[in-house]
Motif scaffolding. Sequence first.
Motif, short mmCIF file in Angstrom:
data_model
loop_
_atom_site.label_atom_id
_atom_site.label_comp_id
_atom_site.label_asym_id
_atom_site.label_seq_id
_atom_site.Cartn_x
_atom_site.Cartn_y
_atom_site.Cartn_z
N ASP A 188 0.89 -1.16 0.00
CA ASP A 188 0.00 0.00 0.00
C ASP A 188 0.93 1.21 0.00
N SER A 189 1.14 1.82 -1.17
CA SER A 189 2.19 2.82 -1.33
C SER A 189 2.01 4.03 -0.42
N LYS A 190 0.79 4.46 -0.24
CA LYS A 190 0.55 5.66 0.57
C LYS A 190 0.94 5.44 2.02
N ASN A 191 0.55 4.32 2.55
CA ASN A 191 0.79 4.06 3.98
C ASN A 191 2.05 3.21 4.22
N GLN A 192 2.71 2.79 3.14
CA GLN A 192 3.87 1.91 3.22
C GLN A 192 3.56 0.72 4.13
N VAL A 193 2.46 0.05 3.81
CA VAL A 193 2.05 -1.16 4.51
C VAL A 193 2.06 -2.30 3.50
N TYR A 194 2.63 -3.43 3.89
CA TYR A 194 2.77 -4.57 2.99
C TYR A 194 1.82 -5.70 3.41
N HIS A 195 1.34 -6.43 2.40
CA HIS A 195 0.64 -7.69 2.62
C HIS A 195 1.38 -8.76 1.81
N TYR A 196 1.31 -9.99 2.28
CA TYR A 196 2.02 -11.06 1.56
C TYR A 196 1.22 -12.35 1.58
N PRO A 213 -1.06 -9.28 6.58
CA PRO A 213 -0.34 -8.02 6.79
C PRO A 213 1.06 -8.27 7.36
N VAL A 214 2.00 -7.46 6.93
CA VAL A 214 3.35 -7.48 7.49
C VAL A 214 3.38 -6.47 8.63
N ARG A 271 11.78 8.20 2.60
CA ARG A 271 11.75 7.08 3.54
C ARG A 271 11.26 5.84 2.82
N VAL A 272 11.94 4.72 3.06
CA VAL A 272 11.54 3.44 2.50
C VAL A 272 11.51 2.43 3.64
N GLN A 273 10.45 1.64 3.67
CA GLN A 273 10.34 0.60 4.68
C GLN A 273 10.58 -0.76 4.03
N ILE A 274 11.53 -1.50 4.59
CA ILE A 274 11.78 -2.86 4.14
C ILE A 274 10.91 -3.79 4.97
N PRO A 275 10.05 -4.59 4.34
CA PRO A 275 9.19 -5.49 5.11
C PRO A 275 9.99 -6.64 5.72
N ILE A 276 9.64 -7.01 6.93
CA ILE A 276 10.29 -8.10 7.64
C ILE A 276 9.26 -9.16 7.98
#
Length: 460
Positions: free
Chosen positions: A217-225, A246-247, A299-304
């Motif tokens: 989710d580019s706006k909120n920098q939230v990842y799903h996998y 969700p990550v 800012r970039v968030q790397i998902p873990i």
Amino acid sequence: MKLIQIPLLFFAFLIVVNCAKDEEPTPNPETEEKPISEVEEPQEPATEVYFTFNVGSSYESAPPTSEQVQNWIIIHDTEGNLIDYKSFENGDQLVFEKVPEDIPEQLNITIFNHHFRIKEYRHELETYPNIKKGSKWFLNTYRYTANEIASSGIFNQTINNIPNPPLGGFPFYSLSTSKKSVFPDGISGSYVFGGINMKMENIPFYENREYLLLIEDSKNQVYHYTLIEPTQNITLPELDFADLTPVTLGANFSFPPTKFKSFLARGLTSDQSYNNGAFTLMDGPVSVYPESTSSNRSRVQIPIIETFDKFQTVVQMVMDDYKWFYRKQGDYPNNTFVPDKPIVEFVDKNINSFTINTDLDYQRKASSWFVRSDITDDATAVTIRKIHSTNTIYPTLGQIPEELTSLYPHIDLANITYSTTEFCLRSESYADFIFNTFETNSDFWNRDLELEILTLFKEE
């Protein structure tokens, strides 16, 4: 009277004869002759091995298409006096020895590589100072290996209702198997209210492989996998972004304006090598991440994904006049702020008396000097010299042997000028760097580590 004289004369004659016999020397008994002892030749003084240099069979000092590839090792003492030098080839073991009283406690080791490629002669010298006598080095080249079989087909996958897509583009995604990143042959999309339906077409199919799909989710920098188990030449059932997992954990990298940035993050099991393939959490330069967006993102968030046992994170950024590099292997990274350009005063940029002033906190550094010159109408020559040093001491450099400057007439050490300095901020000590690079006989990069390097370019 005559009768009386004759006996007297005869008696006197006998006395004289007997006296003469008594005066003859008495002969000594014969003695046994002793042999003349052999002259002992002076013995060579005992020598001691002060450095051992092992070259791996896969070592590469030049690209495979290069010609005239030749390699040398040069040894000086810390005062710059030449001790020895030798050429070497793959598989060699070179043993250096001298009489103990002539061996210094520490050495300066220089690796010299020469080759010719694409109409250019290259001469690259790299010096490592303060090497303990008796050290045993191993020099090799290690490669990344994906160990993935060839794909045997394709499949398609659609993800619906991905929120907040970038204007005019697609959201960031990552698709990979446990061996490598995988890229669709084409992507198409249809916009829906507040989101986008994205279709990935002609994805390479690898048999018996799970696929890890991450979408942002580019706006909120939230990842799903999710994990996908595809079937060859089949369009898989469509997925909905909200149904993916969700990550909940991420590592934020904040940075100043950049000209270029790239991110690589991978998740591995405990038995996987960092040099082999792994599931990808993020991969690509800014042209891919975030896809079709500007480079002004700060800012970039790397998902873990915490189900992995260990992680590999590699980030590179280029600013106007410096570069930043970060690599962590083992635990996942923490939030990180990329530093602004530090204040460094270059007091003397001469290679023999290089001096800087800075309050930058660093473990070690490596500075480079460079020159390129035209030697004919269609050929050039490059000389690069790189000097490693600690944060307190810069080495005294010795002269390159005359034999080498004669063998390679295009080498130009007289006109090289300062180019860059790499400051190792988060790093092991210089002594541990030497140990891990040359003495463990293993790949420097295939281990848990954390390394942060800030590189300053030459100011014009």
